[in-house]
Design an enzyme around this catalytic site. Structure first.
Site, PDB file in Angstrom:
ATOM      1  N   ASP A 155      28.061 -25.833  58.541  1.00  0.00           N
ATOM      2  CA  ASP A 155      28.552 -25.524  57.289  1.00  0.00           C
ATOM      3  C   ASP A 155      29.988 -25.664  57.066  1.00  0.00           C
ATOM      4  OD1 ASP A 155      25.979 -25.378  56.178  1.00  0.00           O
ATOM      5  OD2 ASP A 155      25.699 -23.385  56.234  1.00  0.00           O
ATOM      6  N   ASP A 200      15.982 -27.249  56.065  1.00  0.00           N
ATOM      7  CA  ASP A 200      16.944 -26.207  56.457  1.00  0.00           C
ATOM      8  C   ASP A 200      16.135 -25.049  57.040  1.00  0.00           C
ATOM      9  OD1 ASP A 200      19.304 -24.930  56.539  1.00  0.00           O
ATOM     10  OD2 ASP A 200      19.800 -25.145  54.560  1.00  0.00           O
TER      11      ASP A 200
END
Ligand code: DGJ
Length: 719
Positions: free
Chosen positions: A517, A452
């Site tokens: 997301d 990430d």
């Protein structure tokens, strides 16, 4: 080839060609990039012999070159901006030596500027099968003083003057790949990003269309910078009526300073053109990316279905409940269990702990081994979330090495999501990260890293006060490469708060991207449509989330959530322990259907369409269109009492096709009978219906009446 005192070089793909003219003592001129030309086609004349000088112009004609520069009298965007202490501000190529690196396919143009003492090596490759052109430039400082390089285009492409629009992507976190279309006019078109990563809001790529181009027809051009950092592209109208398209890395002040003898290489510019519209262009980019992906074992295996813990439990990852999640996940048919954020030392919320990459002793007193063994015993692989390039001010790493954060002395540290960026270009910082992550990978059978990157770089100040945007990207690539070399069986997912780092550069090291997301299926329809313009479906992380969706609050049926995710690298992102028996059965059916179809979905071509009336469709088939899967998504209620048929223009008009509706085993029965008729019952049977390709292409496949946010899936096979 040589003709009328001019020399030319041509590169040919399957459907496209490029032709350069090589006048002596200057940079090659662009003569053509577009449709395939016959192998030995003679351009007929040197370009300047075909053009008269306009009035009130310089007395030398200056056509577009592969690297137009300021010092020759070029008034357009320059491919190079540099100076030596204010001098040598205007470069001009005084020689060019072409060198075939692969005869007929790949070429390096060695350009030199004897006055400014610079050399530029411009490599150009045209892949014969995919029609993808890759350009990359290296600038060498041969002078005896430093050169301040402000801009170096990876490539400069010509676009014909009848191009009318440019389609790019805007967006933001939880809404990536937001389509934006701008008309091409005489104004300069420019997109640039200085966020230090690929970005959510400015994807480094665009598609230029010609009038009448559609998803499946017409000439279109596309370009993408294979780079996970700052970038800039411009399209500029030129006085001879064509456009130039320049693309490269945006360099922060000082980043391009080249000491005597030093050089700088740009990222690759990946470009292509197609006469088969947006989908033809997408197929070229997909082929190129598939050629580049570096799979463990040398080839992609069927994409394992994921369970990702994030939206299921967020930071609340305790071994007991997580093991129970894994057990429930395995029962759904999940193949890879990914433990997201929250597992490491002190990480109970997003205000602390990044940098401390060892298991949290309060949550995992015996380490991760027990959980991983449990996951493996259930027949699933184990994956782990990390965010190596970041550090929390509240972490042991930061307390020990506050100087390791990117910063500018005397200026405040700017946090985002409560975190700072580690200067991983420092060997000691990247060694530290390598050791910590390698220790985990060596101790456990971890087959997957979700990597990430949850903030922009602002400002990327190195320890010596210089800008480190470029260094940071190169160091991230190097760390990924080092880990992959040490653990070649490990796959990497590139995640950056969703889709903030999706590009061909990181995909030299990664194997999947987290598209967004936002898992809301309705939002995903448009995002995934945009994503597929450049990237193939098998790397597109697509999850079935909860209802209501956490980022939008909207609720969609399980069937719609699953159908939208079906074509990508499928995953589930919810707590499977909370599913009712009916929901679990339904989801299990969808996962089984995906497994049945994934070989078809993840190889071959993708055609995408917007049929109006709220219908979007995708067709995944072999290049011959003999066997395909059609996914039709209804995003809103039809405007019609009886919805129009859906035209499938990509089908072979000369063939006949069998159309069979696909529904997962255990799918709930259709509600009511208002949505059916004999044709649909036949289509829903094992035999399906058989129709002519020409009919389906021109008149269309009848569409069932269906409510908003529903899907129709069919196998379409040539008979
Ligand atoms: C952002 C990612 O996009 C999410 O999927 C999740 O991994 C969180 N970070 C964890 O902090």
């Amino acid at each position: 080839m040589t003709t009328m005192s001019a020399e030319f070089i041509a590169l040919h793909g399957r459907c496209s060609s490029l032709v350069l003219e090589l006048p002596p003592g200057e940079a090659p001129l662009w003569r053509h990039w577009g449709a395939r030309l016959p192998d030995d086609l003679d351009p007929g004349a040197a370009l300047r012999d075909t053009r008269a000088l306009p009035t009130f112009a310089l007395d030398q004609d200056l056509p577009l070159t592969v690297a137009p520069v300021f010092g020759t009298g070029w008034f357009g965007q320059s491919a190079l901006l540099a100076h030596r202490e204010g001098r040598d501000f205007a470069q001009g190529w005084t020689g060019c030596v072409p060198e075939w690196t692969v005869p007929g396919r790949a070429l390096t143009l060695h350009l030199s500027d004897a006055v400014a003492q610079l050399r530029l090596d411009l490599s150009i490759t045209l892949d014969a099968d995919s029609d993808v052109l890759v350009l990359r430039a290296t600038l060498h400082n041969d002078g005896d003083s430093a050169l301040d390089l402000q801009w170096l285009a990876a490539g400069t492409l010509p676009l014909p003057g009848h191009c009318d629009a440019v389609r790019s992507f805007a967006g933001q976190h939880v809404h990536e790949f937001l389509p934006q279309t701008d008309p091409l006019t005489r104004s300069l078109w420019r997109r640039e990003s200085r966020r230090g990563r690929t970005s959510h809001d400015c994807f480094p790529g665009a598609v230029v269309t010609t009038p009448g181009a559609t998803a499946q027809t017409g000439r279109v051009f596309g370009a993408h910078l294979a780079w996970s950092g700052n970038h800039q592209q411009t399209i500029e109208w030129l006085h001879d009526g064509q456009y130039q398209w320049q693309f490269g890395e945006w360099l922060a002040p000082g980043e391009g300073r080249l000491a005597p003898g030093a050089s700088l290489t740009t990222p690759e510019l990946v470009a292509s053109c197609s006469d088969q519209g947006l989908d033809g262009l997408a197929a070229n980019f997909h082929a190129e990316l598939r050629r580049r992906l570096d799979w463990p074992g040398g080839a992609m295996r069927p994409r394992p279905v994921h369970l990702n813990t994030w939206e299921g439990v967020y930071f609340d990852v305790h071994p007991g409940p997580v093991k129970a999640m894994a057990t429930a996940a395995a029962a759904l048919g999940i193949e890879r269990f990914v433990l997201d954020d929250g597992w490491f030392h002190g990480r109970h919320h997003d205000r602390a702990a990044l940098g401390d990459w060892w298991p949290d002793a309060t949550k995992f007193p015996d380490g991760l081994g027990g959980l991983i063994a449990h996951v493996n015993a259930l027949g699933m692989e184990f994956g782990l979330w990390v965010e190596p390039e970041m550090v929390s001010p509240d972490s042991e790493l930061f307390r020990a090495h506050p100087d390791w954060a990117l910063q500018i002395a005397g200026r405040p540290l700017l946090t985002a999501r409560n975190q700072l960026v580690l200067d991983i270009a420092r060997p000691e910082a990247s060694d530290h990260l390598f050791e910590k992550i390698a220790a985990l990978l060596a101790a456990h059978p971890i087959r997957y890293l979700k990597w990430d990157l949850n903030r922009d770089l602002a400002p990327a100040g190195l320890g010596d006060g210089r800008a480190g945007y470029r260094a940071q990207v190169l160091a991230a690539y190097a760390l990924m490469a080092r880990l992959r070399a040490a653990f070649p069986e490990v796959e990497i997912e590139s995640c950056s708060g969703g889709g903030g780092r999706i590009d061909f550069g990181v995909l030299r090291h990664a194997h999947r991207v987290w598209t967004s997301d936002c898992i809301d299926a309705l939002s995903r329809v448009e995002m995934q449509h945009g994503f597929l313009q450049f990237f193939p479906p098998e790397i597109m992380g697509a999850h079935v989330g909860t209802a209501p969706a956490h980022t939008t609050g909207r609720t969609q049926s399980m069937a719609f959530r699953a159908a939208v995710a079906l074509s990508g690298h499928l995953g589930v992102e919810l707590d499977p322990r909370r599913l009712s028996t009916e929901e679990a059965d339904e989801l299990r059916g969808w996962i089984a259907l995906h497994k049945q179809l994934r070989e078809r979905l993840h190889h071959g071509r993708v055609w995408r369409g917007e049929a109006g009336d709220g219908l979007r469709w995708q067709f995944h088939a072999d290049a011959d269109r003999a066997d395909g899967v059609l996914i039709v998504l209804r995003t809103r209620p039809s405007d019609h009492r009886q919805p129009p048929a859906l035209r499938l223009p990509m089908l072979d008009a000369a063939a006949r096709y069998r159309v069979r509706e696909l529904r997962p085993d255990g799918a709930p029965p259709r509600e009511g009978r208002h949505d059916t008729a004999p044709f649909f019952d036949a289509q829903d049977s094992a035999e399906g219906v058989t129709l002519a390709g020409a009919w389906l292409a021109e008149v269309g496949l009848p569409m069932r009446r269906a409510p908003a946010e529903t899907a129709f899936i069919a196998r379409i096979e040539r008979v």
